[in-house]
Design a protein around this motif. Structure first.
Motif, PDB file in Angstrom:
ATOM      1  N   SER A 277       0.831  -1.210   0.000  1.00  0.00           N
ATOM      2  CA  SER A 277       0.000   0.000   0.000  1.00  0.00           C
ATOM      3  C   SER A 277       0.865   1.260   0.000  1.00  0.00           C
ATOM      4  CB  SER A 277      -0.909   0.001   1.241  1.00  0.00           C
ATOM      5  OG  SER A 277      -1.573  -1.237   1.392  1.00  0.00           O
TER       6      SER A 277
ATOM      7  N   GLU B 183       4.059   1.664  -0.538  1.00  0.00           N
ATOM      8  CA  GLU B 183       5.022   1.818  -1.644  1.00  0.00           C
ATOM      9  C   GLU B 183       4.368   2.424  -2.885  1.00  0.00           C
ATOM     10  OE1 GLU B 183       8.321   1.481  -1.473  1.00  0.00           O
ATOM     11  OE2 GLU B 183       8.177   0.940   0.646  1.00  0.00           O
ATOM     12  N   ARG B 184       3.040   2.558  -2.899  1.00  0.00           N
ATOM     13  CA  ARG B 184       2.359   3.202  -4.031  1.00  0.00           C
ATOM     14  C   ARG B 184       2.165   4.708  -3.814  1.00  0.00           C
ATOM     15  NH1 ARG B 184      -2.354  -0.609  -6.242  1.00  0.00           N
ATOM     16  NH2 ARG B 184      -2.287   0.969  -7.901  1.00  0.00           N
ATOM     17  N   THR B 185       2.778   5.238  -2.755  1.00  0.00           N
ATOM     18  CA  THR B 185       2.628   6.656  -2.428  1.00  0.00           C
ATOM     19  C   THR B 185       2.943   7.567  -3.620  1.00  0.00           C
ATOM     20  OG1 THR B 185       2.989   6.353  -0.063  1.00  0.00           O
ATOM     21  CG2 THR B 185       3.585   8.505  -0.972  1.00  0.00           C
TER      22      THR B 185
ATOM     23  N   GLU C 204       2.971   7.051  -6.833  1.00  0.00           N
ATOM     24  CA  GLU C 204       1.968   6.926  -7.901  1.00  0.00           C
ATOM     25  C   GLU C 204       0.693   7.691  -7.528  1.00  0.00           C
ATOM     26  OE1 GLU C 204       0.698   2.871  -8.153  1.00  0.00           O
ATOM     27  OE2 GLU C 204      -1.091   3.358  -9.325  1.00  0.00           O
TER      28      GLU C 204
ATOM     29  N   THR D 202      -5.113   0.754  -0.697  1.00  0.00           N
ATOM     30  CA  THR D 202      -4.659   2.020  -1.278  1.00  0.00           C
ATOM     31  C   THR D 202      -5.648   3.143  -0.985  1.00  0.00           C
ATOM     32  OG1 THR D 202      -5.679   1.366  -3.373  1.00  0.00           O
ATOM     33  CG2 THR D 202      -3.293   0.996  -3.135  1.00  0.00           C
TER      34      THR D 202
ATOM     35  N   GLN E 293      -9.922   3.252 -10.268  1.00  0.00           N
ATOM     36  CA  GLN E 293      -9.562   1.834 -10.183  1.00  0.00           C
ATOM     37  C   GLN E 293     -10.612   0.912 -10.788  1.00  0.00           C
ATOM     38  OE1 GLN E 293      -6.379   1.021  -8.833  1.00  0.00           O
ATOM     39  NE2 GLN E 293      -6.404   3.223  -9.147  1.00  0.00           N
TER      40      GLN E 293
END
Ligand SMILES: [Zn+2]
Length: 510
Positions: free
Chosen positions: A275, A277-279, A281, A331, A373
């Motif tokens: 979750s 690590e998608r900051t 993006e 996310t 999404q």
């Protein structure tokens, strides 16, 4: 403006017509009122900034530019000690002034001169300088202190969370009182240097960037150094101390990224990473909707298993409780906390009554992310949210635009708050709506805002009178009437994102 009307020169006279302000009998005609020709004695600074929900939060008489917070912490005992140096400017002639703080104070110096201190109320530290302070004067306030924050209670409560391996200074709106003296209201933002000495092997994460790597100190200790160069509200400064895996990177635009994961998360760790690590993006996607990212660094902190249950939009680097990862990667909570970087952190409430400007917008960002999404459109989420709260539910009795001090984090502020923005979008159309959002973050960047200012901006851009819409959705109890095709066709289907968003909001609205 300087206060010129005092009890000595005015009297309240009750007449049948109401209350009239009059001069003291026998005094000359009050031609000089408002333009005093005599120098008034310096006055005590106000003990609060007059917030409608928390009137004694923050203080009057000065404006802080910078906090230098230099601490020493021992997880084994929860003893926190150190020195905070506050750089401020006096905005009035002051005989004394207040700071908001709870730990035991050893000494205070103002511009090098020892000051006397006393405590008042729930969290007021009263500082009386040995020389009076004049308006416009630069102040260097040095406060030395020590205490055990987890045992320092106000009304039986501490905003400090002690954990098995450290602590979290993460809370809203009360957080600063347990670790640095401050002018504790979002109206007075400042930059921060935070440095903390801990036993070697313990990690410390805070806001902004690390200007240098951790520094070895005597006694097998390490000092961690963090710097925030953007104006920061006091409740958005934070510390996470404990056992963390730290992952660093740089964005394509050159911003430092620091993510930290508590080693206590165990089986929840991978979902936290998938979750947070998608900051980058999500920041990029939100920048395309809300305007340029307002800060100098990015990241996230996955807090420990025995830490906070909520998540908080601490500036540049939100902190997430473990509950968000129980169903796997989430996310939506990351989208929510990152949206706050614009709505809450850069544009902060001018008064806590305006909490909808934070939570309504961060919640609507989740609806937009769901749409992106393919997990349910904002319209589908509106229809389902609307139907999920029956008309006689207490949910509809809470006003998102004025929920009351005890309900600033009520479900209504989040869910009805997001519904309000969706109604605005329908009323003004997508073109105007997606012009209003970045215009708001640009006009109030690194400042403060009110709901009334947001309505005025929306009216200016759309050319519509939106008073009915805002009054109905933010300030009127009861479920507003809406006529949607979905309702006529029967109960709406549950969007795929609903249960994750719903559960996240329950964790937020503690
Ligand atoms: Zn939020």
């Amino acid at each position: 403006m300087r206060r010129v009307l005092t009890a000595a020169t005015t009297a309240l006279t009750l007449t049948t017509a109401g209350i009239m302000l009059t001069g003291t009998p026998g005094q000359a005609a009050p031609t000089g009122w408002g333009r005093p020709t005599v120098t008034l004695a310096p006055q005590p600074g106000a003990p609060g900034l007059g917030d409608s929900y928390f009137p004694d939060y923050g203080n009057g008489g000065y404006d802080v530019e910078h906090y230098d917070v230099r601490l020493r912490y021992d997880p084994a005992t929860d003893l926190l000690s150190g020195t905070t140096t506050i750089l401020a400017t006096a905005t009035e002639d002051l005989s004394r002034f207040n700071l908001d703080f709870l730990l035991d104070v050893e000494s205070v110096r103002v511009n090098g001169w020892a000051a006397t201190t006393s405590t008042e109320g729930a969290h007021e530290l009263v500082v009386t300088p040995s020389r009076t302070v004049v308006r416009g004067q630069q102040l260097t306030i040095v406060v030395r202190y020590a205490g055990i924050p987890s045992e320092t209670l106000v009304g039986g409560y501490t905003g400090w969370t002690r954990t098995d391996d450290g602590a979290l200074a993460v809370n809203e709106p009360e957080s600063a009182w347990w670790w640095f003296p401050s002018n504790d209201h979002p109206l007075d933002k400042a930059t921060f240097d935070v440095s903390v000495s801990v036993p070697t092997g313990v990690e410390v994460i805070s806001n902004g960037v690390q200007p240098r790597p951790p520094l070895a100190e005597a006694g097998n200790r390490t000092r961690w150094i963090w710097r925030t160069t953007s104006p920061t509200a006091t409740y958005l400064a934070f510390m996470a101390i404990g056992q963390y895996d730290i992952v660093t990177d740089t964005t394509p635009s050159g911003q430092p990224v620091v993510n930290a994961y508590s080693t206590s998360l165990g089986a929840l760790g991978p979902a936290a990473r998938a979750s947070i690590e998608r900051t980058g993006e999500i920041v990029d996607w939100e920048s395309g909707i809300f305007g340029p990212y307002p800060f100098e660094a990015q990241g996230g902190v996955a807090g420990p298993i025995d830490g906070i249950s909520f998540a908080l939009e601490t500036q540049t680097r939100p902190v997430y409780g473990p509950g968000f990862w129980r169903r796997g990667a989430n996310t939506y909570v990351v989208t929510h906390e990152l949206a706050h970087q614009w709505f809450g952190d850069s544009v902060s409430v001018a008064d806590w009554r305006n909490i909808w400007l934070n939570e309504g917008f961060a919640s609507y960002a989740e609806w937009l992310w769901s749409e992106e999404q393919g997990e349910g459109t904002a319209q589908e989420l509106f229809d389902f949210t609307y139907a999920s709260y029956p008309a006689d539910s207490g949910f509809w009795q809470v006003l998102p635009g004025d929920p009351g001090a005890a309900r600033v984090f009520d479900d209504a502020v989040y869910d009805r708050g997001a519904m309000t923005l969706h109604q605005l979008r329908l009323a003004v159309g997508d073109d105007a709506f997606f012009e209003i959002l970045p215009a708001w973050t640009a006009e109030h960047r690194h400042g403060n805002g009110t709901i009334e200012q947001f309505q005025a901006l929306a009216e200016r851009i759309s050319g519509l009178d939106l008073d009915d819409l805002f009054t109905t959705w933010l300030f009127t109890a009861g479920r507003p009437d809406v006529a949607t095709a979905a309702r006529k066709a029967g109960p709406p289907a549950e969007p795929k994102s609903w249960s994750t968003i719903r559960e996240s909001h329950h964790l937020h609205s503690r």
